[in-house]
Scaffold this motif. Structure first.
Motif, short mmCIF file in Angstrom:
data_model
loop_
_atom_site.label_atom_id
_atom_site.label_comp_id
_atom_site.label_asym_id
_atom_site.label_seq_id
_atom_site.Cartn_x
_atom_site.Cartn_y
_atom_site.Cartn_z
N PRO A 1 99.98 28.15 84.89
CA PRO A 1 99.62 27.51 86.03
C PRO A 1 98.15 26.88 85.66
O PRO A 1 97.88 25.80 86.02
CB PRO A 1 99.48 28.42 87.06
CG PRO A 1 99.60 29.78 86.53
CD PRO A 1 100.43 29.47 85.53
N LEU A 2 97.47 27.59 84.76
CA LEU A 2 96.17 27.18 84.39
C LEU A 2 96.36 26.05 83.47
O LEU A 2 95.60 24.97 83.59
CB LEU A 2 95.60 28.50 83.55
CG LEU A 2 94.47 29.13 84.33
CD1 LEU A 2 93.91 30.13 83.24
CD2 LEU A 2 93.48 28.25 84.89
N PHE A 3 97.29 25.98 82.43
CA PHE A 3 97.67 25.10 81.70
C PHE A 3 98.22 23.97 82.24
O PHE A 3 97.52 22.70 82.05
CB PHE A 3 98.69 25.57 80.57
CG PHE A 3 98.89 24.39 79.29
CD1 PHE A 3 98.06 24.35 78.29
CD2 PHE A 3 100.10 23.91 79.60
CE1 PHE A 3 98.64 23.32 77.47
CE2 PHE A 3 100.52 22.89 78.57
CZ PHE A 3 99.75 22.73 77.59
N ASN A 4 98.99 23.89 83.02
CA ASN A 4 99.62 22.74 83.83
C ASN A 4 98.44 22.29 84.72
O ASN A 4 98.44 21.05 84.75
CB ASN A 4 100.47 23.24 84.69
CG ASN A 4 102.08 23.62 83.95
OD1 ASN A 4 102.04 23.07 82.66
ND2 ASN A 4 102.73 24.26 84.51
N ALA A 5 97.52 23.18 85.31
CA ALA A 5 96.61 22.42 86.00
C ALA A 5 95.71 21.57 85.11
O ALA A 5 95.20 20.50 85.73
CB ALA A 5 95.89 23.80 86.71
N MET A 6 95.41 21.97 84.05
CA MET A 6 94.64 21.08 83.23
C MET A 6 95.22 19.90 82.94
O MET A 6 94.64 18.78 82.92
CB MET A 6 94.26 21.94 81.91
CG MET A 6 93.26 22.93 82.02
SD MET A 6 91.97 22.80 82.84
CE MET A 6 92.10 23.96 84.00
N ILE A 7 96.74 19.86 82.74
CA ILE A 7 97.23 18.45 82.55
C ILE A 7 97.11 17.89 83.78
O ILE A 7 96.89 16.60 83.55
CB ILE A 7 98.69 18.91 82.14
CG1 ILE A 7 98.93 19.65 80.70
CG2 ILE A 7 99.71 17.88 82.36
CD1 ILE A 7 100.21 19.85 80.23
N GLY A 8 97.40 18.42 84.97
CA GLY A 8 97.23 17.75 86.21
C GLY A 8 95.71 17.27 86.24
O GLY A 8 95.75 16.10 86.78
N LEU A 9 94.89 17.92 85.70
CA LEU A 9 93.53 17.25 86.04
C LEU A 9 93.35 16.10 85.22
O LEU A 9 92.70 15.07 85.46
CB LEU A 9 92.53 18.37 85.48
CG LEU A 9 90.86 18.04 85.52
CD1 LEU A 9 90.57 17.70 87.05
CD2 LEU A 9 89.87 19.12 85.11
N LEU A 10 93.82 16.09 83.87
CA LEU A 10 93.92 14.80 83.03
C LEU A 10 94.35 13.72 83.74
O LEU A 10 93.89 12.65 83.52
CB LEU A 10 94.39 15.31 81.56
CG LEU A 10 93.42 16.11 80.58
CD1 LEU A 10 94.41 16.33 79.35
CD2 LEU A 10 92.33 15.45 80.38
N VAL A 11 95.69 14.02 84.19
CA VAL A 11 96.53 12.85 84.75
C VAL A 11 95.71 12.23 86.06
O VAL A 11 95.60 11.06 86.17
CB VAL A 11 97.71 13.52 85.04
CG1 VAL A 11 98.72 12.16 85.98
CG2 VAL A 11 98.73 13.79 83.91
#
Lengths: 98, 331
Positions: free
Chosen positions: B251-261
């Motif tokens: 979830p942390l890693f995916n959240a970072m991707i979500g933040l970038l997008v």
């Protein structure tokens, strides 16, 4: 009283519905389905307490006095259980016909 | 720090803790399954309706379309790298089911995040509700495709699996249909419709969310208890450390991707948070239902435990305020 086989199957809830259809096709005389049963086994605790019934199993109870149908049912149940886990018990029983 | 404290002292979160406490002290407190189900239907209905009305009040412009496309693309992409990360460490079936779980979204986390934003007085847009509903199916389909592609051929020639049934389950699953339907009804009836149903949709929302999270606290704590008992050796055969690392790390890693997008799309504070929560959360309603039908080889004890007992509490307690702090800091 008539002798018969009593088949009890515990299986993942969605597969139980599939199995119920299958039983009709195989000519099972009838069955009883108890939803939301819980317990523990190979796949850990099954508490049957989630919203979508994600950890619910169902219990199917069948009485059948025709050996061919019994064999057909067991043949159909085996591949289902080998994919999803569960249990199938067959025992001799007496059937109170009314 | 203040966002964490205000999150932890909000009524819904405190009720979640009450549920955890109830399990810890072996209380007999529980919300009957049918009531919990009714509460979840209410929440999906309310969030769908609110989202639909908000859509009616705003323009569906290019930015909105891009955000929806990005959401769909991420829900198809996340399962792919999750699967390749896990396929050597779990069975192919468990890896595929876990991949689908994390590609999909947790409606409860989303609803809680929306409630969090309402309490903080931060605006968010209705189209994020549509994004949530759209993110369920691609993940399920990609998960099954990965399984079909990488499993042994004889194992794949199975008993009565049909794509028709799977598509039906992933597109018209009860919770997806209710969200989409409520959103459509909210969109058609607009603000005038909202005036008519506001006492139910708005007035009761946070109160019922409290009761619902009480139940989720009980269920998640029970799952965690089962999980930690198996760590203690009572049930063997599950890779515990891996489940813990994946349940927290993914979830942390995916959240970072979500933040970038979200940054690339130029989303506002509230929308960016909801977008991150969608990308970071894992499904434990729609995906397990579909997986149990299409992929019964996968053990719910693995993928459901990760999403429900590890990722969900993490997102609820730490994730939402942490993502919010990051957005405030960066965007």
């Amino acid at each position: 009283m008539k002798t018969c086989k009593r088949i009890e199957i515990v299986v993942e809830a969605p597969l139980a519905l599939k199995l119920a259809d299958l039983l009709r096709e195989l000519g099972a005389p009838g069955f009883t389905l108890i939803p939301d049963v819980r317990g523990a086994g190979d796949r850990g605790q099954r508490r049957a307490d989630e919203l979508s019934g994600d950890s619910s199993n169902s219990l199917i109870l069948i009485a059948c006095d025709d050996q061919e149908t019994v064999d057909a049912i067991l043949g159909a149940v085996r591949p289902l259980l080998s994919r999803s886990g569960g249990i199938c018990l067959v025992s001799d029983a007496l059937w109170l016909r009314h | 720090m203040s966002v964490f404290l205000s999150n932890l002292s909000s009524p819904p979160l405190l009720f979640f803790f009450l549920g955890v406490v109830a399990v810890a002290v072996r209380s007999d407190l529980e919300i009957p399954a049918q009531v919990a189900k009714a509460l979840s239907l209410y929440l999906l209905f309310a969030i769908g309706f609110k989202g639909g009305v908000a859509l009616a009040e705003s323009n569906i412009d290019l930015g909105v379309m891009l955000a929806l496309l990005a959401a769909i693309a991420l829900s198809a992409l996340i399962p792919v790298y999750t699967f390749f990360l896990l396929r050597k460490r779990l069975s192919i079936a468990d890896a595929a089911a876990t991949a689908a779980t994390y590609g999909s979204v947790s409606a409860v986390t989303f609803v809680t995040a929306a409630g969090y934003l309402d309490m903080q007085g931060v605006d968010w847009s209705g189209y994020l509700v549509a994004a949530m509903a759209l993110m369920e199916s691609p993940a399920i389909i990609v998960g099954i495709l990965l399984y079909k592609r990488y499993t042994r051929k004889d194992a794949a020639s199975d008993t009565g699996f049909s794509w028709k049934q799977l598509l039906n389950e992933s597109l018209f699953n009860g919770s997806v249909l209710l969200i989409m339907g409520s959103m459509l009804i909210g969109w058609i009836s607009g603000p005038a419709g909202m005036d008519q149903v506001a006492p139910l949709v708005k007035g009761l929302f946070l109160g019922l969310l409290c009761l619902f999270l009480l139940d989720m606290g009980i269920v998640a704590a029970r799952r965690f208890k089962d999980f930690s008992q198996s760590v203690a050796g009572q049930v063997s055969g599950r890779p515990f450390r891996l489940m813990l690392i994946v349940g927290l790390g993914l979830p942390l890693f995916n959240a970072m991707i979500g933040l970038l997008v979200a940054a690339a799309l130029g989303l506002g504070e509230g929308n960016a948070l909801l977008f991150m929560v969608l990308v970071a959360s894992g499904s434990y309603i729609a995906v397990p239902a579909a997986m149990r039908l299409a992929l019964p080889e996968a053990n719910p004890g693995t993928y459901l435990t990760m999403s429900l007992a590890i990722t969900f509490p993490f997102n609820l307690l730490i994730g939402i305020p942490a993502y919010h702090a990051m957005i405030r800091w960066l965007l």
